[in-house]
Design an enzyme around this catalytic site. Structure first.
Site, mmCIF file in Angstrom:
data_model
loop_
_atom_site.group_PDB
_atom_site.id
_atom_site.type_symbol
_atom_site.label_atom_id
_atom_site.label_comp_id
_atom_site.label_asym_id
_atom_site.label_seq_id
_atom_site.Cartn_x
_atom_site.Cartn_y
_atom_site.Cartn_z
ATOM 1 N N GLY A 24 0.814 -1.210 0.000
ATOM 2 C CA GLY A 24 0.000 0.000 0.000
ATOM 3 C C GLY A 24 0.845 1.255 0.000
ATOM 4 O O GLY A 24 0.577 2.214 0.732
ATOM 5 N N TYR A 167 -12.600 -1.676 11.288
ATOM 6 C CA TYR A 167 -11.233 -1.163 11.240
ATOM 7 C C TYR A 167 -10.500 -1.422 12.561
ATOM 8 O O TYR A 167 -9.359 -1.903 12.572
ATOM 9 C CB TYR A 167 -11.262 0.336 10.932
ATOM 10 N N LYS A 171 -7.176 -3.786 13.174
ATOM 11 C CA LYS A 171 -5.916 -3.244 13.695
ATOM 12 C C LYS A 171 -5.555 -3.848 15.050
ATOM 13 O O LYS A 171 -4.374 -4.011 15.367
ATOM 14 C CB LYS A 171 -6.006 -1.716 13.794
#
Length: 259
Positions: A24, A167, A171
Protein backbone atom coordinates in the site's frame (compact mmCIF):
# COMPACT_ATOMS: atom_id res chain seq x y z
CA UNK A 1 7.18 -5.93 -11.97
CA UNK A 2 8.86 -3.12 -13.88
CA UNK A 3 12.57 -2.61 -14.33
CA UNK A 4 14.39 0.38 -12.85
CA UNK A 5 17.92 1.68 -13.02
CA UNK A 6 20.00 1.27 -9.91
CA UNK A 7 21.31 4.63 -8.83
CA UNK A 8 24.87 4.73 -7.44
CA UNK A 9 23.93 7.40 -4.87
CA UNK A 10 21.36 5.03 -3.39
CA UNK A 11 24.05 2.52 -2.44
CA UNK A 12 24.89 4.59 0.63
CA UNK A 13 23.03 4.78 3.91
CA UNK A 14 22.07 2.70 6.93
CA UNK A 15 19.85 0.41 4.84
CA UNK A 16 22.17 0.13 1.84
CA UNK A 17 21.83 -3.23 0.12
CA UNK A 18 18.54 -4.03 1.85
CA UNK A 19 15.43 -5.08 -0.07
CA UNK A 20 12.25 -3.58 1.37
CA UNK A 21 8.68 -4.45 0.44
CA UNK A 22 6.13 -1.82 1.47
CA UNK A 23 2.49 -2.72 0.86
CA UNK A 24 0.00 0.00 0.00
CA UNK A 25 2.88 2.34 -0.78
CA UNK A 26 1.37 4.40 -3.58
CA UNK A 27 0.10 7.15 -1.28
CA UNK A 28 -0.24 8.45 2.25
CA UNK A 29 1.70 6.83 5.07
CA UNK A 30 2.90 3.98 2.85
CA UNK A 31 4.38 6.38 0.34
CA UNK A 32 6.13 8.31 3.09
CA UNK A 33 7.59 5.10 4.48
CA UNK A 34 8.79 4.01 1.04
CA UNK A 35 10.52 7.35 0.50
CA UNK A 36 12.20 7.25 3.89
CA UNK A 37 13.53 3.69 3.50
CA UNK A 38 14.82 4.54 0.03
CA UNK A 39 16.56 7.65 1.36
CA UNK A 40 18.48 5.37 3.71
CA UNK A 41 19.68 3.21 0.83
CA UNK A 42 17.11 0.41 0.61
CA UNK A 43 15.82 -0.90 -2.69
CA UNK A 44 12.09 -0.30 -2.17
CA UNK A 45 9.37 -2.39 -3.78
CA UNK A 46 6.31 -0.14 -3.97
CA UNK A 47 3.31 -2.43 -3.70
CA UNK A 48 -0.05 -1.24 -4.99
CA UNK A 49 -3.43 -2.64 -5.89
CA UNK A 50 -5.69 0.26 -6.81
CA UNK A 51 -3.72 2.83 -8.78
CA UNK A 52 -0.71 1.80 -10.83
CA UNK A 53 -0.27 5.43 -11.87
CA UNK A 54 0.11 6.58 -8.25
CA UNK A 55 2.60 3.79 -7.63
CA UNK A 56 4.64 4.77 -10.67
CA UNK A 57 4.65 8.37 -9.49
CA UNK A 58 5.83 7.29 -6.04
CA UNK A 59 8.62 5.18 -7.53
CA UNK A 60 9.67 8.00 -9.84
CA UNK A 61 9.73 10.43 -6.92
CA UNK A 62 12.10 8.08 -5.11
CA UNK A 63 14.35 7.66 -8.14
CA UNK A 64 14.42 11.41 -8.77
CA UNK A 65 15.75 11.84 -5.23
CA UNK A 66 18.55 9.35 -5.95
CA UNK A 67 16.90 6.27 -4.49
CA UNK A 68 15.94 2.88 -5.85
CA UNK A 69 12.35 1.78 -6.37
CA UNK A 70 10.25 -0.62 -8.35
CA UNK A 71 6.48 -1.04 -8.58
CA UNK A 72 4.88 -4.35 -7.64
CA UNK A 73 1.16 -4.84 -8.21
CA UNK A 74 -0.68 -7.29 -5.94
CA UNK A 75 -3.93 -7.53 -4.01
CA UNK A 76 -2.54 -8.51 -0.60
CA UNK A 77 -5.87 -9.97 0.47
CA UNK A 78 -5.36 -12.70 -2.15
CA UNK A 79 -3.26 -15.48 -0.60
CA UNK A 80 -2.22 -17.01 -3.92
CA UNK A 81 -1.38 -13.65 -5.49
CA UNK A 82 0.81 -12.81 -2.48
CA UNK A 83 2.66 -16.05 -2.93
CA UNK A 84 3.31 -15.24 -6.58
CA UNK A 85 4.51 -11.73 -5.70
CA UNK A 86 6.95 -13.10 -3.13
CA UNK A 87 8.31 -15.71 -5.51
CA UNK A 88 8.77 -13.05 -8.18
CA UNK A 89 10.68 -10.81 -5.77
CA UNK A 90 12.85 -13.64 -4.44
CA UNK A 91 13.51 -14.80 -7.97
CA UNK A 92 14.87 -11.38 -8.90
CA UNK A 93 16.55 -10.18 -5.71
CA UNK A 94 17.17 -13.40 -3.80
CA UNK A 95 15.87 -12.02 -0.50
CA UNK A 96 13.64 -9.57 1.31
CA UNK A 97 15.12 -7.86 4.35
CA UNK A 98 12.30 -5.53 5.35
CA UNK A 99 8.55 -6.03 5.14
CA UNK A 100 6.20 -3.18 5.98
CA UNK A 101 2.54 -4.20 6.06
CA UNK A 102 0.85 -0.88 5.48
CA UNK A 103 -1.96 -1.70 3.02
CA UNK A 104 -5.31 -0.86 4.54
CA UNK A 105 -8.81 0.40 3.85
CA UNK A 106 -11.70 1.84 5.84
CA UNK A 107 -15.42 1.24 5.49
CA UNK A 108 -16.72 3.22 8.44
CA UNK A 109 -20.24 2.86 9.80
CA UNK A 110 -22.07 2.22 13.04
CA UNK A 111 -22.25 -1.45 13.94
CA UNK A 112 -26.03 -1.67 13.43
CA UNK A 113 -25.63 -0.28 9.90
CA UNK A 114 -22.43 -2.03 8.91
CA UNK A 115 -22.77 -4.57 6.11
CA UNK A 116 -21.12 -7.96 6.21
CA UNK A 117 -19.35 -7.04 2.98
CA UNK A 118 -17.80 -3.92 4.52
CA UNK A 119 -16.71 -5.83 7.61
CA UNK A 120 -15.12 -8.62 5.57
CA UNK A 121 -13.41 -6.24 3.12
CA UNK A 122 -11.59 -4.38 5.89
CA UNK A 123 -10.51 -7.54 7.70
CA UNK A 124 -9.38 -9.19 4.44
CA UNK A 125 -7.03 -6.36 3.50
CA UNK A 126 -5.92 -4.94 6.84
CA UNK A 127 -5.47 -8.20 8.74
CA UNK A 128 -5.43 -11.13 6.36
CA UNK A 129 -3.23 -9.15 3.96
CA UNK A 130 -0.53 -8.90 6.64
CA UNK A 131 -0.88 -12.62 7.38
CA UNK A 132 -0.52 -13.43 3.68
CA UNK A 133 2.73 -11.52 3.19
CA UNK A 134 4.28 -12.73 6.44
CA UNK A 135 3.20 -16.30 5.77
CA UNK A 136 4.85 -16.38 2.33
CA UNK A 137 8.01 -14.55 3.43
CA UNK A 138 8.49 -16.35 6.74
CA UNK A 139 10.49 -19.28 5.34
CA UNK A 140 12.90 -16.88 3.63
CA UNK A 141 13.35 -14.87 6.82
CA UNK A 142 14.05 -18.09 8.71
CA UNK A 143 16.53 -19.24 6.09
CA UNK A 144 18.28 -15.85 6.13
CA UNK A 145 18.22 -15.80 9.93
CA UNK A 146 17.36 -12.14 9.66
CA UNK A 147 14.53 -9.82 8.73
CA UNK A 148 12.55 -6.84 9.96
CA UNK A 149 8.75 -6.81 9.82
CA UNK A 150 6.81 -3.66 10.71
CA UNK A 151 3.03 -3.88 10.76
CA UNK A 152 1.10 -0.62 10.60
CA UNK A 153 -1.67 -0.89 13.16
CA UNK A 154 -3.56 2.11 14.55
CA UNK A 155 -4.44 3.82 17.80
CA UNK A 156 -7.98 2.67 16.89
CA UNK A 157 -6.76 -0.89 17.40
CA UNK A 158 -5.53 0.03 20.88
CA UNK A 159 -8.46 2.14 22.08
CA UNK A 160 -11.33 1.20 19.77
CA UNK A 161 -13.31 3.84 17.92
CA UNK A 162 -17.05 4.33 17.49
CA UNK A 163 -18.09 3.82 13.88
CA UNK A 164 -15.02 1.72 13.13
CA UNK A 165 -15.81 -1.71 14.52
CA UNK A 166 -14.32 -3.38 11.43
CA UNK A 167 -11.23 -1.16 11.24
CA UNK A 168 -10.54 -1.32 14.99
CA UNK A 169 -10.96 -5.10 14.96
CA UNK A 170 -8.54 -5.44 12.06
CA UNK A 171 -5.92 -3.24 13.70
CA UNK A 172 -6.30 -4.90 17.11
CA UNK A 173 -6.00 -8.26 15.38
CA UNK A 174 -2.83 -7.05 13.71
CA UNK A 175 -1.35 -6.36 17.14
CA UNK A 176 -2.08 -9.93 18.24
CA UNK A 177 -0.70 -11.26 14.97
CA UNK A 178 2.45 -9.19 15.44
CA UNK A 179 3.11 -10.55 18.92
CA UNK A 180 2.47 -14.16 17.91
CA UNK A 181 4.70 -14.05 14.84
CA UNK A 182 7.39 -12.22 16.82
CA UNK A 183 7.49 -15.14 19.26
CA UNK A 184 7.70 -17.67 16.44
CA UNK A 185 10.54 -15.99 14.54
CA UNK A 186 12.61 -14.42 17.33
CA UNK A 187 15.03 -17.34 17.73
CA UNK A 188 16.16 -16.86 14.12
CA UNK A 189 16.94 -13.17 14.54
CA UNK A 190 13.75 -11.89 12.89
CA UNK A 191 12.12 -8.86 14.54
CA UNK A 192 8.39 -8.26 14.19
CA UNK A 193 6.90 -5.05 15.57
CA UNK A 194 3.87 -2.83 15.09
CA UNK A 195 3.50 0.92 14.81
CA UNK A 196 0.17 2.42 15.81
CA UNK A 197 -0.35 5.86 14.23
CA UNK A 198 -2.73 8.32 15.79
CA UNK A 199 -4.41 11.28 14.06
CA UNK A 200 -2.07 11.80 11.08
CA UNK A 201 -2.22 14.49 8.41
CA UNK A 202 -2.93 12.53 5.19
CA UNK A 203 -5.23 12.79 2.19
CA UNK A 204 -7.77 10.78 4.16
CA UNK A 205 -7.85 13.11 7.16
CA UNK A 206 -7.77 16.21 4.95
CA UNK A 207 -11.04 15.01 3.42
CA UNK A 208 -12.75 15.18 6.82
CA UNK A 209 -14.97 18.10 7.72
CA UNK A 210 -13.43 20.94 9.69
CA UNK A 211 -15.51 19.92 12.69
CA UNK A 212 -14.26 16.34 12.50
CA UNK A 213 -10.66 17.49 12.22
CA UNK A 214 -11.04 19.78 15.23
CA UNK A 215 -12.59 16.93 17.21
CA UNK A 216 -9.71 14.65 16.26
CA UNK A 217 -7.06 17.16 17.30
CA UNK A 218 -8.90 17.78 20.58
CA UNK A 219 -8.31 14.11 21.47
CA UNK A 220 -4.54 14.50 21.09
CA UNK A 221 -2.76 15.61 24.29
CA UNK A 222 -0.06 17.29 22.20
CA UNK A 223 -2.79 19.36 20.54
CA UNK A 224 -1.86 18.75 16.92
CA UNK A 225 -1.94 16.18 14.16
CA UNK A 226 1.05 14.02 13.43
CA UNK A 227 2.82 13.87 10.08
CA UNK A 228 3.54 11.03 7.68
CA UNK A 229 7.21 11.67 8.42
CA UNK A 230 6.63 10.92 12.11
CA UNK A 231 5.46 7.44 11.19
CA UNK A 232 8.16 6.92 8.56
CA UNK A 233 10.91 7.78 11.05
CA UNK A 234 9.70 5.14 13.50
CA UNK A 235 9.38 2.52 10.76
CA UNK A 236 12.91 3.35 9.59
CA UNK A 237 14.24 2.86 13.12
CA UNK A 238 12.49 -0.51 13.45
CA UNK A 239 13.84 -1.52 10.03
CA UNK A 240 17.47 -0.80 10.85
CA UNK A 241 20.08 -2.53 12.97
CA UNK A 242 19.64 -0.17 15.93
CA UNK A 243 16.43 -2.04 16.79
CA UNK A 244 17.89 -5.54 16.67
CA UNK A 245 16.83 -6.30 20.27
CA UNK A 246 13.27 -5.01 19.90
CA UNK A 247 10.52 -7.41 18.88
CA UNK A 248 6.85 -8.03 19.60
CA UNK A 249 6.28 -4.39 20.52
CA UNK A 250 3.51 -1.95 19.65
CA UNK A 251 4.76 1.62 19.46
CA UNK A 252 2.10 4.33 19.41
CA UNK A 253 3.07 7.38 17.39
CA UNK A 254 0.03 9.37 18.38
CA UNK A 255 0.87 12.51 20.31
CA UNK A 256 -0.35 10.83 23.46
CA UNK A 257 -3.81 9.67 22.35
CA UNK A 258 -3.37 6.19 23.84
CA UNK A 259 -1.99 7.33 27.20
Amino acid sequence: MTETDRTPEACKGELAGKIALVTGASRGIGRGIAKKLASLGAMVLVNYNGSEQRAREAAEEIRSAGGQAECVGCDVSDFTACGSMVEQIIGKYGRVDILVNNAGVTRDNLLMRMSEEDYDKVLDINLKGAFNTMRHLSRYFLKQRSGKVVNISSVSGVLGNAGQANYSASKAGLIGLTKSVARELASRGVCVNAVAPGFIDTEMTRALSEKARESGVAAVPMGRMGSVEDIAEMVAFLSGNKSDYITGQVICVDGGMAI
